[in-house]
Scaffold this active site. Structure first.
Site, PDB file in Angstrom:
ATOM      1  N   SER A 154      10.855  23.510 -63.890  1.00 19.82           N
ATOM      2  CA  SER A 154      10.362  24.775 -64.433  1.00 19.82           C
ATOM      3  C   SER A 154       9.420  25.464 -63.454  1.00 19.82           C
ATOM      4  CB  SER A 154       9.701  24.537 -65.793  1.00 19.82           C
ATOM      5  OG  SER A 154       9.395  25.753 -66.429  1.00 19.82           O
ATOM      6  N   ASP A 208      13.821  30.535 -67.035  1.00 18.91           N
ATOM      7  CA  ASP A 208      13.748  30.496 -68.496  1.00 18.91           C
ATOM      8  C   ASP A 208      12.464  31.132 -69.009  1.00 18.91           C
ATOM      9  OD1 ASP A 208      11.959  28.497 -67.787  1.00 18.91           O
ATOM     10  OD2 ASP A 208      12.813  26.966 -69.100  1.00 18.91           O
TER      11      ASP A 208
END
Length: 574
Positions: free
Chosen positions: A146, A306
């Site tokens: 991430s 994301d």
């Protein structure tokens, strides 16, 4: 070092073949490096519902090809136990060693008889969630850390509906991993052999095309970008470039300036140490470009695309909106768009997490839609979509968001999606631009209408073995010796989520039955004057987080309360 750590070091010294890892281990075994060596081996990297995440390097507490192979054998065992002919979709982002990890994972799966679809290039996390659903695979894996710094990589596992795996599946996989020797325990096949045998297959281009088409479906009907509308975008050297530019072109936003230094994938993230679009430092190059080209909006996506961050041109400056503010803005705008289309707002369902802003509750009471709260983690938002689908009411889903800059509009995925978030943010900003307002001003209007709900987060890091014990002590102490006041505000109620409490729903349709939440290591302290603090250990980093909720009649009032809560929380977490 204790005997167990010494035994692990000796095992690795005798078996490591990877040249880089072998050199690193030799260096750690030199005199004076005992602390670093112990940290690399004192535990096995924990596999949970978020999979694995850790720093790259040698050792059982690091991300490396041996740990990835061991974990993948655990996943393979689980799939073969639960599916007759299991298949899996596999993807990676731009992080270091990602391609090596992808090849090892695909090879282990193929050696276990599992058919693997592999994206032929880096792609965002939501495209993996979509691929699982589109290809009807048994599971998915994405190699990503991430928005963590460059020295991290990770391994996330998805269920057959495109959401992150449940606790029960994670426990079963973890148990299988524990029984798999890190050397020689995983069945192995080379990536090339898997391709030749047809057990590994490149994911067809039609999957990504279908993803873009599904994202485009949530575009506001009849949307047309105003003349001269301009966007500055940065993918932060991650995966967002291909999909973000494609979707913006699809909806007719053609004037998109991409930050050149952050355009190409680079797992070293040379332009910012922490590629997190929440922080101004990560957006500095985008803001510099914005000063030159004068856009209507600045958007950024994190390395696995994301999460989305934004900067709003306002009175000659660039204002960053928080994840909570963007979530509230999108929710309010989407319900207004639904009302304009003649849809009944009372039929809609929005979802957010227990640590996200409570301001959506005020919107729900005003417009009449249902507001649901779930535990931290986007998989729980995805679960709500699945519940609606099972009830034949998938079209009731309005949106979901979490305070950490994750959003999902549409039901094409079961994880947060920065591609659709950029699309929605750009369309929303254009909507307000036609009214002579920027997004900061639109948010101010909502604050004036509903009150200033401001949030903050305190992060206390506790690395290593001693840190893990300290984190446990903090949470145990908050339970065994409950606080009676925080920052001078009296505690009016405590919820310990370890007991799996019921959460009421805010609904304009009818009085809904409360939701039963799974148990979680989270403690909520409610304070007088509608303020509160929630304490929660991070699921992906050695941190304890305090989430601050402050409310005031004015921004200054709310900021003053938040400052008091922050000082108090920092003291509690010392």
């Amino acid at each position: 070092m204790d005997k167990e750590v010494t035994a692990k070091v000796e095992l690795w010294a005798a078996n490591v073949e990877d040249a880089d890892l072998k050199a690193e281990l030799d260096e750690l075994m030199a005199p004076g490096k005992e602390e670093q060596l112990n940290d690399a081996f004192y535990r096995d990297l924990e596999f949970g519902t978020a999979g694995l995440r850790g720093t790259l390097g040698v050792g059982t507490n690091r991300m490396n090809v041996y740990v990835v192979a061991q974990a993948t054998q655990g996943v393979a065992d689980y799939l073969n136990a639960h599916y007759d002919h299991p298949t899996l979709a596999l993807a990676r982002d731009s992080r270091l060693k990602g391609e090596d990890f992808q090849k090892v994972a695909a090879g282990v799966l193929a050696a276990n008889g599992i058919h693997v679809y592999v994206y032929p290039r880096i792609e965002p996390v939501p495209t993996l969630s979509f691929a699982v659903r589109y290809l009807h695979t048994s599971a998915g894996i994405v190699l990503t850390a991430s928005h963590n710094p460059a020295q991290y990589n990770g391994y996330k596992v998805y269920n057959d509906n495109g959401g992150q795996i449940a606790n029960e599946a994670a426990d079963e996989i973890s148990a299988s991993i524990a029984k798999t020797p890190v050397f020689g325990g995983a069945k192995m096949m080379s990536f090339e052999e898997g391709l030749e045998k047809g057990l590994i297959e490149w994911t067809p281009e039609e999957v990504l095309d279908a993803f873009i088409e599904n994202v485009k479906k949530v575009s506001v009907p009849g949307f047309k970008a105003p003349e001269g509308y301009k966007v500055v975008y940065t993918p932060l050297n991650g995966t967002g470039m291909e999909c973000v530019t494609r979707i913006l072109k699809e909806i007719g936003v053609n004037d998109v300036e991409v930050v050149p230094e952050q355009k190409d994938p680079d797992g070293n993230f040379p332009t910012c140490k922490y590629p997190n679009p929440e922080f101004r430092e990560a957006l500095e190059l985008a803001l510099k470009l914005a000063d030159e080209v004068k856009p209507n909006l600045v958007v950024a996506t994190d390395p696995d695309a994301d999460r989305m961050g934004t900067a709003i041109p306002h009175n000659g400056e660039y204002v960053l909106l928080s994840g909570n503010e963007m979530g509230v803005l999108l929710m309010d705008w989407l319900i207004k768009m639904a009302e304009q289309r003649g849809e009944d707002p009372k039929t809609k369902v929005a979802v957010s997490t227990i640590v996200s802003s409570v301001m959506p509750d005020a919107l729900a009471r005003d417009h009449g839609f249902e507001m649901r709260r779930v535990l931290t983690g986007f998989k729980y938002i995805g679960d709500q979509i699945d519940q609606l689908k099972d009830e034949g009411e998938e079209d009731r889903y309005l949106m979901g968001f979490e305070e950490s800059y994750g959003y999902l509009v549409g039901t094409h995925a079961r994880d947060k999606d920065a591609i659709v978030a950029v699309e929605m943010c750009v369309e929303m900003a254009a909507y307000y631009a036609e009214k002579g307002m920027d997004l900061y001003e639109a948010m101010e209007e909502l604050y004036k209408k509903y009150g200033y709900y401001l949030n903050g987060t305190v992060n206390a890091a506790f690395p290593g073995a001693a840190g893990a014990e300290r984190m446990k002590e903090i949470m145990d102490g908050l339970r065994s010796n409950p606080l009676t006041e925080i920052a001078g505000y009296k505690v009016t109620g405590v919820t310990d989520f370890a007991t799996g409490p019921e959460m009421p729903r805010v609904s304009g349709l009818q009085k809904e039955a409360p939701q039963n939440l799974p148990a979680a290591n989270v403690i909520e302290y409610r304070l007088e004057d509608d303020n509160k603090v929630i304490f929660r250990p991070s699921g992906t980093e050695p941190k304890v987080k305090a989430y601050l909720f402050a409310k005031g009649a004015t921004r200054a009032d709310a900021e003053a309360v938040r400052a008091k809560l922050q000082e108090a929380a920092e003291g509690i977490l010392k």
